[in-house]
Write a protein that holds these residues in place. Structure first.
Motif, mmCIF file in Angstrom:
data_model
loop_
_atom_site.group_PDB
_atom_site.id
_atom_site.type_symbol
_atom_site.label_atom_id
_atom_site.label_comp_id
_atom_site.label_asym_id
_atom_site.label_seq_id
_atom_site.Cartn_x
_atom_site.Cartn_y
_atom_site.Cartn_z
ATOM 1 N N ARG A 1 59.049 30.554 6.060
ATOM 2 C CA ARG A 1 59.285 29.423 5.169
ATOM 3 C C ARG A 1 59.229 29.916 3.717
ATOM 4 O O ARG A 1 58.216 30.469 3.270
ATOM 5 C CB ARG A 1 58.244 28.331 5.388
ATOM 6 C CG ARG A 1 58.529 27.051 4.617
ATOM 7 C CD ARG A 1 57.398 26.057 4.772
ATOM 8 N NE ARG A 1 57.170 25.703 6.167
ATOM 9 C CZ ARG A 1 57.811 24.739 6.814
ATOM 10 N NH1 ARG A 1 58.739 24.037 6.183
ATOM 11 N NH2 ARG A 1 57.533 24.472 8.082
ATOM 12 N N VAL A 2 60.297 29.767 2.991
ATOM 13 C CA VAL A 2 60.376 30.216 1.603
ATOM 14 C C VAL A 2 60.056 29.045 0.683
ATOM 15 O O VAL A 2 60.724 28.000 0.732
ATOM 16 C CB VAL A 2 61.779 30.777 1.285
ATOM 17 C CG1 VAL A 2 61.860 31.205 -0.180
ATOM 18 C CG2 VAL A 2 62.101 31.949 2.201
ATOM 19 N N ILE A 3 59.035 29.203 -0.156
ATOM 20 C CA ILE A 3 58.625 28.155 -1.094
ATOM 21 C C ILE A 3 59.261 28.461 -2.439
ATOM 22 O O ILE A 3 58.992 29.518 -3.049
ATOM 23 C CB ILE A 3 57.093 28.086 -1.233
ATOM 24 C CG1 ILE A 3 56.435 27.902 0.135
ATOM 25 C CG2 ILE A 3 56.701 26.976 -2.197
ATOM 26 C CD1 ILE A 3 56.830 26.649 0.865
ATOM 27 N N SER A 4 60.121 27.572 -2.920
ATOM 28 C CA SER A 4 60.824 27.823 -4.181
ATOM 29 C C SER A 4 60.580 26.737 -5.221
ATOM 30 O O SER A 4 61.098 26.826 -6.336
ATOM 31 C CB SER A 4 62.331 27.946 -3.922
ATOM 32 O OG SER A 4 62.834 26.746 -3.341
ATOM 33 N N ARG A 5 59.783 25.718 -4.879
ATOM 34 C CA ARG A 5 59.538 24.659 -5.846
ATOM 35 C C ARG A 5 58.236 23.951 -5.489
ATOM 36 O O ARG A 5 57.720 24.063 -4.376
ATOM 37 C CB ARG A 5 60.682 23.645 -5.868
ATOM 38 C CG ARG A 5 60.980 23.019 -4.513
ATOM 39 C CD ARG A 5 62.026 21.933 -4.628
ATOM 40 N NE ARG A 5 61.530 20.819 -5.439
ATOM 41 C CZ ARG A 5 62.275 19.790 -5.797
ATOM 42 N NH1 ARG A 5 63.535 19.745 -5.450
ATOM 43 N NH2 ARG A 5 61.782 18.814 -6.514
#
Length: 574
Positions: free
Chosen positions: A173-177
């Motif tokens: 899971r990529v957290i970008s915000r």
């Protein structure tokens, strides 16, 4: 204990049911509502739609409720009922069923399910919400949307395929915000958008494909049709990139065009955040709840009108209840558009109030952060009096009768109708079979003084066989929020309070500073003083011990969310 009745037990939770979402038919003769039951074996809730005649006849089950049937919505002519269901293990989809019975028919198959259906004024279309990502929208615009399943096997395979794709998408899971989750649920990059689907003209006609009428990486709220059926009123996130869990939303009009999508027309501007748009019966106004952008949770929610024929945004908004020191939870239009009915908690009760368009409850100075209850509160009319009850949901019939769901100290939930002449009828007996066999502990109001002399309202639940000559352990229940109001009729706590009393505890709960239901000054008292509720709770404990019957060496505290924080604070500081 001489009664033949038994005390409430923990396992009684499996037998207690409750009701949701009452909707009165257009002819005013019946109400559709959701009945919730517990499936112990499957460890889940099940929801079925029921119908009850408003003349007091016996309710009847309308859908099977083998899974979750929710959000019943009548067609304008009253011949059809639309609802949302996840039957068969699928994502929640839109179904329609004739009022006189028959088989429910699924008319959507959107991959992420649907919610919040609303019929068009002519009954030929239904607008609804579905969550989609940017990639989903691009596929739709290229004409690559998933076709409806050919049969049940095809549907199950499609669901399994989507589940596998979702697992791959979030690993890792990529957290970008920020924020990236709410509670234990992660934000998934999908946004709520509005779709419109044509209702099949007859049983042999195939449903059309839902058409998305909004676009962009932003959330749209539940829609409401304009009176002419040519546009939809809704809310939209003002700044999708804002790093906050609190939404700041504006009211927009979404024009409906034959091809493509039209740009939404913004009807409000910064200064307030809006929610729950409902177009009035004559189409001239839309009613809405709004909070100021500054300290929105402390200020509370008020009702306003949006004049749909005004050209300038600043001139469109007409405040209705900013002078009433109440936090509006939900509302409905009154017949003919003469005014609005709304629920707001007040001192442990939640009545249904009324406000006329001709006599709004406005603050004399226009301020929403007054530290004293404005004089307009004195003019509040209770359409449904509190009488120790908490009304959770309601609807208004064409003749002005109010159908409402409420709980009180002796009954966690039932459906009632209150008529314009003031008479009331209970329409359901959801838990009578169980409660007739149980000892219900009385709930006593307990008002005490805080260290600064302010009055605090609380309640005490003693064991059914309470003996004043003995001492009992004290269980202190602390609500979350902190902008929440508890009372004897607070449904989700009813069983827990009774079960603890039945096990031999004296149970105490109160609405300390920061709670809803006592005005903006009380609600705002915890601003930059998050622990100030502690003094109120401790004062209540001391006052209760002074009355006798409490063992001061056996006091326990419990609570969730802010109540959990306050429990930890009390353990560490007192």
């Amino acid at each position: 204990m001489t009664s033949d009745r038994a005390p409430i037990t923990v396992d009684d939770l499996y037998q207690l049911g409750w009701l949701e979402d009452p909707r009165v038919s257009p002819d005013g003769r019946a109400v559709a509502y959701v009945r919730v039951t517990v499936d112990k074996g499957a460890n889940r809730y099940r929801r079925a739609i029921w119908l009850a005649p408003l003349d007091g006849g016996a309710p009847r089950r309308f859908t099977a409720g083998t899974s979750s049937d929710t959000q019943p919505r009548w067609s304008p002519d009253g011949r059809w009922l639309a609802f949302i269901s996840d039957r068969g293990g699928q994502q929640p989809q839109l179904f329609i069923i004739r009022r006189d019975g028959g088989e429910a028919r699924c008319i959507t198959s959107l991959p992420r399910g649907v919610s919040d259906p609303v019929w068009s004024p002519d009954g030929c279309r239904i607008a609804l919400l579905s969550r989609v990502s940017a990639a989903d929208r691009e596929r739709e615009d290229r004409g690559e949307a998933e076709p409806p399943p050919e049969d049940e096997l095809d549907r199950r395979h499609a669901e399994e395929r989507r589940a596998r794709e979702e697992e791959r998408r979030i690993d890792p899971r990529v957290i970008s915000r920020l924020p990236y989750r709410s509670g234990v649920a992660y934000y998934d990059g999908r946004y709520s958008h509005i779709y419109v689907v044509d209702v099949p003209a007859d049983d042999s006609a195939e449903p059309g494909a839902p058409r998305r009428v909004t676009d962009g990486d932003t959330h749209f709220g539940p829609p409401s049709w304009a009176a002419d059926g040519r546009s939809l009123l809704t809310t939209v996130t003002r700044d999708p990139e804002l790093d906050t869990l609190i939404g700041y939303d504006d009211v927009v009009r979404v024009p409906l065009v034959d091809e493509g999508r039209a740009e939404p027309v913004r009807l409000t501007s910064a200064g307030f955040s809006y929610a729950g748009v409902q177009v009035g019966p004559d189409g001239r106004y839309a009613a809405v709840m709004r909070r100021p952008d500054v300290q929105p949770l402390f200020a509370g929610s008020h009702l306003a009108l949006i004049a749909l024929d005004e050209p300038e945004a600043g001139e469109r908004v007409i405040p209705l209840t900013d002078g009433a020191d109440r936090d509006v939870e939900s509302f409905r239009w009154l017949p003919g558009g003469a005014g609005l009915a709304f629920v707001a908690g007040w001192r442990g009760e939640a009545p249904v109030y009324g406000v006329s368009l001709d006599n709004p409850l406005r603050a004399s100075d226009g301020a929403l952060h007054s530290t004293a209850a404005p004089a307009a509160s004195d003019r509040l009319e209770e359409i449904v009096p509190g009488n120790g009850r908490i009304v959770t949901e309601f609807d208004v019939a064409p003749d002005g009768s109010v159908v409402f769901i409420a709980g009180d100290a002796g009954n966690p939930c039932d459906l009632y109708v209150r008529r314009p002449d003031g008479s009331e009828t209970r329409l359901t007996a959801v838990n009578d079979a169980l409660l007739s066999q149980r000892l219900i502990a009385p709930v006593e109001e307990f008002v005490f003084s805080a260290p600064d002399g302010r009055e605090v309202q609380g309640w005490v639940v003693r064991p059914p066989d309470f003996d004043p000559a003995r001492t009992y352990p004290l269980a202190v229940q602390i609500h979350g929020g902190p902008h929440v109001m508890w009372g004897p009729g607070f449904r989700s706590m009813w069983h827990e309070l009774q079960a603890m009393a039945a096990r031999g505890y004296v149970v105490f709960f109160c609405n300390p500073r920061g709670s809803d239901g006592y005005g903006v000054a009380w609600r705002s008292a915890v601003y930059r003083a998050w622990d100030s509720a502690a003094a109120d709770i401790l004062a209540g404990i001391d006052a209760l011990i002074a009355q006798g019957g409490i063992d001061p060496q056996r006091i326990g505290g419990t609570g969730g969310s802010y109540g959990g924080y306050m429990t930890a604070w009390l353990i560490g500081n007192s």
